[in-house]
Design a protein around this motif. Structure first.
Motif, PDB file in Angstrom:
ATOM      1  N   PHE A   7       0.908  -1.271  -0.071  1.00 11.98           N
ATOM      2  CA  PHE A   7      -0.068   0.052  -0.005  1.00 11.98           C
ATOM      3  C   PHE A   7       0.721   1.244   0.034  1.00 11.98           C
ATOM      4  N   LEU A  12      -3.521   6.341   1.471  1.00 15.24           N
ATOM      5  CA  LEU A  12      -4.247   5.793   2.333  1.00 15.24           C
ATOM      6  C   LEU A  12      -5.459   6.707   2.742  1.00 15.24           C
ATOM      7  N   GLU A  15      -9.741   4.349   7.792  1.00 10.39           N
ATOM      8  CA  GLU A  15      -9.232   3.313   8.808  1.00 10.39           C
ATOM      9  C   GLU A  15      -7.807   2.553   8.309  1.00 10.39           C
ATOM     10  N   ARG A  16      -7.579   2.760   7.175  1.00 15.01           N
ATOM     11  CA  ARG A  16      -6.257   2.332   6.550  1.00 15.01           C
ATOM     12  C   ARG A  16      -5.063   3.234   6.977  1.00 15.01           C
ATOM     13  N   ARG A  17      -5.670   4.481   6.903  1.00 13.82           N
ATOM     14  CA  ARG A  17      -4.572   5.648   7.185  1.00 13.82           C
ATOM     15  C   ARG A  17      -4.303   5.607   8.902  1.00 13.82           C
ATOM     16  N   TYR A  20      -2.267   2.519   9.532  1.00 14.52           N
ATOM     17  CA  TYR A  20      -0.761   2.922   9.106  1.00 14.52           C
ATOM     18  C   TYR A  20      -0.066   3.622  10.210  1.00 14.52           C
ATOM     19  N   ASN A  49       1.737  -4.722   6.017  1.00 13.04           N
ATOM     20  CA  ASN A  49       1.063  -4.421   5.082  1.00 13.04           C
ATOM     21  C   ASN A  49      -0.069  -5.091   4.806  1.00 13.04           C
ATOM     22  N   LEU A  52      -3.202  -4.153   6.499  1.00 16.20           N
ATOM     23  CA  LEU A  52      -4.221  -2.732   5.998  1.00 16.20           C
ATOM     24  C   LEU A  52      -5.229  -3.494   5.124  1.00 16.20           C
ATOM     25  N   HIS A  53      -5.399  -4.533   4.700  1.00 19.05           N
ATOM     26  CA  HIS A  53      -6.334  -5.177   3.906  1.00 19.05           C
ATOM     27  C   HIS A  53      -7.565  -5.091   4.692  1.00 19.05           C
ATOM     28  N   PRO A  55      -8.379  -3.535   8.437  1.00 18.06           N
ATOM     29  CA  PRO A  55      -8.010  -2.714   9.828  1.00 18.06           C
ATOM     30  C   PRO A  55      -8.656  -2.942  10.921  1.00 18.06           C
TER      31      PRO A  55
END
Length: 197
Positions: A7, A12, A15-17, A20, A49, A52-53, A55
């Motif tokens: 990612f 991003l 939720e991913r951000r 991270y 990583n 992140l699929h 979170p």
């Protein structure tokens, strides 16, 4: 076939951000600790990583890992030996390479590392952790072999590790077992350069 692309941190959101940022600001980002969660371009590496699929699952999973590595009562050398045993049994290159570096940094012998890499428990330990390491690795081996100790064996392990130690070692084995399967499933390649691990 690429099973999981890295990612790009610049793209991003939501939720991913948040996950991270949590990984980048947590104990894994401490420059005094070996390894780290990002490569030279700021992308999460290793199992992080893939987290992140999802979170909502990846976040709690990584927090469990952080607790086991940075807050557990397990001696650092014993913890790393147990992780290397899991990595050896599951032929997980990312876990093996990452935790061999850590093991060397904290003084675990090459002979012990080599034995664990083969998925075997060393006959003895030359680093002052023999009693605790022997019990922790016996428990880890039993879990990996799906042969839990009988009542007498469990009581003996509890006398050495304590109830909290038995719980933490069993959690450690389960966590790194999960990561090994995910790393292998997503065909994650190890990053050889320490600066990018």
């Amino acid at each position: 076939m690429t099973r999981s692309v890295l990612f790009d941190p610049e793209h991003l959101a939501d939720e991913r951000r948040a996950l991270y940022d949590e990984l980048r600001s947590g104990p894994r980002a401490d420059p005094d600790r070996p390894g780290g969660p990002v490569d030279s371009r700021g992308r999460l590496t290793g199992p992080f990583n893939a987290m992140l699929h999802s979170p909502r699952v990846g976040g709690p999973l990584q927090r469990l890992g952080a607790a086991l590595r940075y807050e557990s009562s397990i001696d650092d050398r014993v913890r790393e030996m147990a992780i290397l045993l899991v990595a050896g049994r599951h032929d997980c290159a990312v876990e093996r390479i990452t935790h061999q570096r850590i093991a060397r940094d904290i003084g675990i012998s090459e002979e012990t590392i080599g034995t664990l890499e083969r998925g075997e428990v060393p006959a003895s330990f030359d680093d002052g952790t023999h009693v605790t390491a022997a019990a922790a690795l016996e428990l880890a081996e039993r879990m990996l072999d799906r042969e839990p100790p009988d009542d007498a064996g469990f009581e003996r392990l509890q006398k050495v590790l304590g109830p909290d130690g038995v719980f933490e070692v069993s959690s450690l084995v389960g966590y790194y077992w999960t990561l090994a399967h995910q790393l292998n499933l997503f065909a994650v390649e190890p990053i050889e350069d320490r600066s990018e691990a």
